[in-house]
Write a protein that holds these residues in place. Structure first.
Motif, PDB file in Angstrom:
ATOM      1  N   PHE A   1      60.337  53.313  37.186  1.00 23.67           N
ATOM      2  CA  PHE A   1      59.392  52.740  37.576  1.00 23.67           C
ATOM      3  C   PHE A   1      59.364  53.141  38.851  1.00 23.67           C
ATOM      4  O   PHE A   1      58.954  53.806  40.627  1.00 23.67           O
TER       5      PHE A   1
ATOM      6  N   PHE B   1      47.257  53.528  29.510  1.00 20.45           N
ATOM      7  CA  PHE B   1      48.873  53.960  29.290  1.00 20.45           C
ATOM      8  C   PHE B   1      49.850  53.564  28.172  1.00 20.45           C
ATOM      9  O   PHE B   1      49.456  52.788  27.567  1.00 20.45           O
TER      10      PHE B   1
ATOM     11  N   MET C   1      53.320  47.449  35.177  1.00 21.16           N
ATOM     12  CA  MET C   1      53.014  48.146  34.568  1.00 21.16           C
ATOM     13  C   MET C   1      51.694  48.319  34.218  1.00 21.16           C
ATOM     14  O   MET C   1      50.885  49.389  34.529  1.00 21.16           O
TER      15      MET C   1
ATOM     16  N   CYS D   1      49.232  51.105  36.343  1.00 25.97           N
ATOM     17  CA  CYS D   1      48.711  51.686  35.237  1.00 25.97           C
ATOM     18  C   CYS D   1      47.641  51.887  34.739  1.00 25.97           C
ATOM     19  O   CYS D   1      47.272  49.665  35.020  1.00 25.97           O
TER      20      CYS D   1
ATOM     21  N   LYS E   1      48.405  51.085  23.579  1.00 28.26           N
ATOM     22  CA  LYS E   1      48.957  51.073  24.722  1.00 28.26           C
ATOM     23  C   LYS E   1      49.161  50.075  26.053  1.00 28.26           C
ATOM     24  O   LYS E   1      49.331  48.730  25.418  1.00 28.26           O
TER      25      LYS E   1
ATOM     26  N   CYS F   1      54.532  60.755  34.335  1.00 30.05           N
ATOM     27  CA  CYS F   1      54.211  61.194  35.542  1.00 30.05           C
ATOM     28  C   CYS F   1      52.714  61.695  35.316  1.00 30.05           C
ATOM     29  O   CYS F   1      53.026  62.690  34.941  1.00 30.05           O
ATOM     30  N   ALA F   2      51.704  61.433  35.429  1.00 33.24           N
ATOM     31  CA  ALA F   2      50.516  62.517  35.200  1.00 33.24           C
ATOM     32  C   ALA F   2      50.583  63.782  36.195  1.00 33.24           C
ATOM     33  O   ALA F   2      49.840  64.890  35.201  1.00 33.24           O
TER      34      ALA F   2
ATOM     35  N   GLN G   1      50.618  57.951  39.801  1.00 30.74           N
ATOM     36  CA  GLN G   1      49.547  57.618  38.634  1.00 30.74           C
ATOM     37  C   GLN G   1      51.038  58.114  37.724  1.00 30.74           C
ATOM     38  O   GLN G   1      51.287  59.203  37.875  1.00 30.74           O
ATOM     39  N   PHE G   2      50.862  57.273  36.564  1.00 29.48           N
ATOM     40  CA  PHE G   2      51.667  57.793  34.988  1.00 29.48           C
ATOM     41  C   PHE G   2      50.600  57.845  33.654  1.00 29.48           C
ATOM     42  O   PHE G   2      49.725  57.153  33.120  1.00 29.48           O
ATOM     43  N   LYS G   3      51.222  58.151  32.651  1.00 25.87           N
ATOM     44  CA  LYS G   3      50.640  58.386  31.493  1.00 25.87           C
ATOM     45  C   LYS G   3      51.560  57.879  30.848  1.00 25.87           C
ATOM     46  O   LYS G   3      50.863  57.560  30.038  1.00 25.87           O
TER      47      LYS G   3
END
Length: 140
Positions: A64, A111, A103, A107, A125, A37-38, A74-76
């Motif tokens: 998720f 991502f 996703m 995202c 990506k 997560c961010a 928010q996810f990285k």
């Protein structure tokens, strides 16, 4: 080793741990995922099969849904590790189409999806794995 690479390797290790909890009596294909997560928190997930195959939930979606349930939005990055249950991974395990769509819901195109064959990491990506994605912006 650079910090980003170390983070990816740590995610892969969490995905390997999650994989141990896989419930895959039908396919024998165990998958684990670790979602970054961010805010730096990590949510793990494993695949959970069902005799009615459409009710099966992939490891990525499990991670998720756990994170979203806890209010994360928010996810990285996500690491995915899969292969025959009880064996070390020997090939990359890419997310299925349904997981890619989940996703895309949460995202952006940058991502990162981290995969390994047990020897080296491959990072893609989201935009590379799901070009021309249909997402929330299409419904505005």
């Amino acid at each position: 080793m650079e910090q980003r690479e170390a983070l990816r390797l740590a995610l892969v290790e969490r995905a390997k741990e999650a994989r141990k909890n896989s419930y895959c009596p039908y396919s024998g294909f165990a998958v684990g995922a670790a979602l970054l997560c961010a805010d730096g928190s990590v949510y793990a997930g494993c695949n959970i099969e069902n005799a009615g195959f459409t009710a099966t939930c992939c490891a990525e979606r499990t991670a998720f849904f756990r994170a979203v349930n806890d209010g994360k939005r928010q996810f990285k990055a996500i690491a995915i590790v899969g292969g025959r249950k009880g064996q070390e991974p020997r090939e990359l395990c890419a997310p299925c189409g349904v997981c890619r769509q989940v996703m895309a819901e949460f995202c952006g195109p940058e991502f990162e999806i981290v995969m390994t064959d047990g020897k080296e990491l491959q990072v893609k990506k989201l935009e590379d794995l799901l070009p021309l994605a249909f997402g929330p912006g299409n419904l505005q």
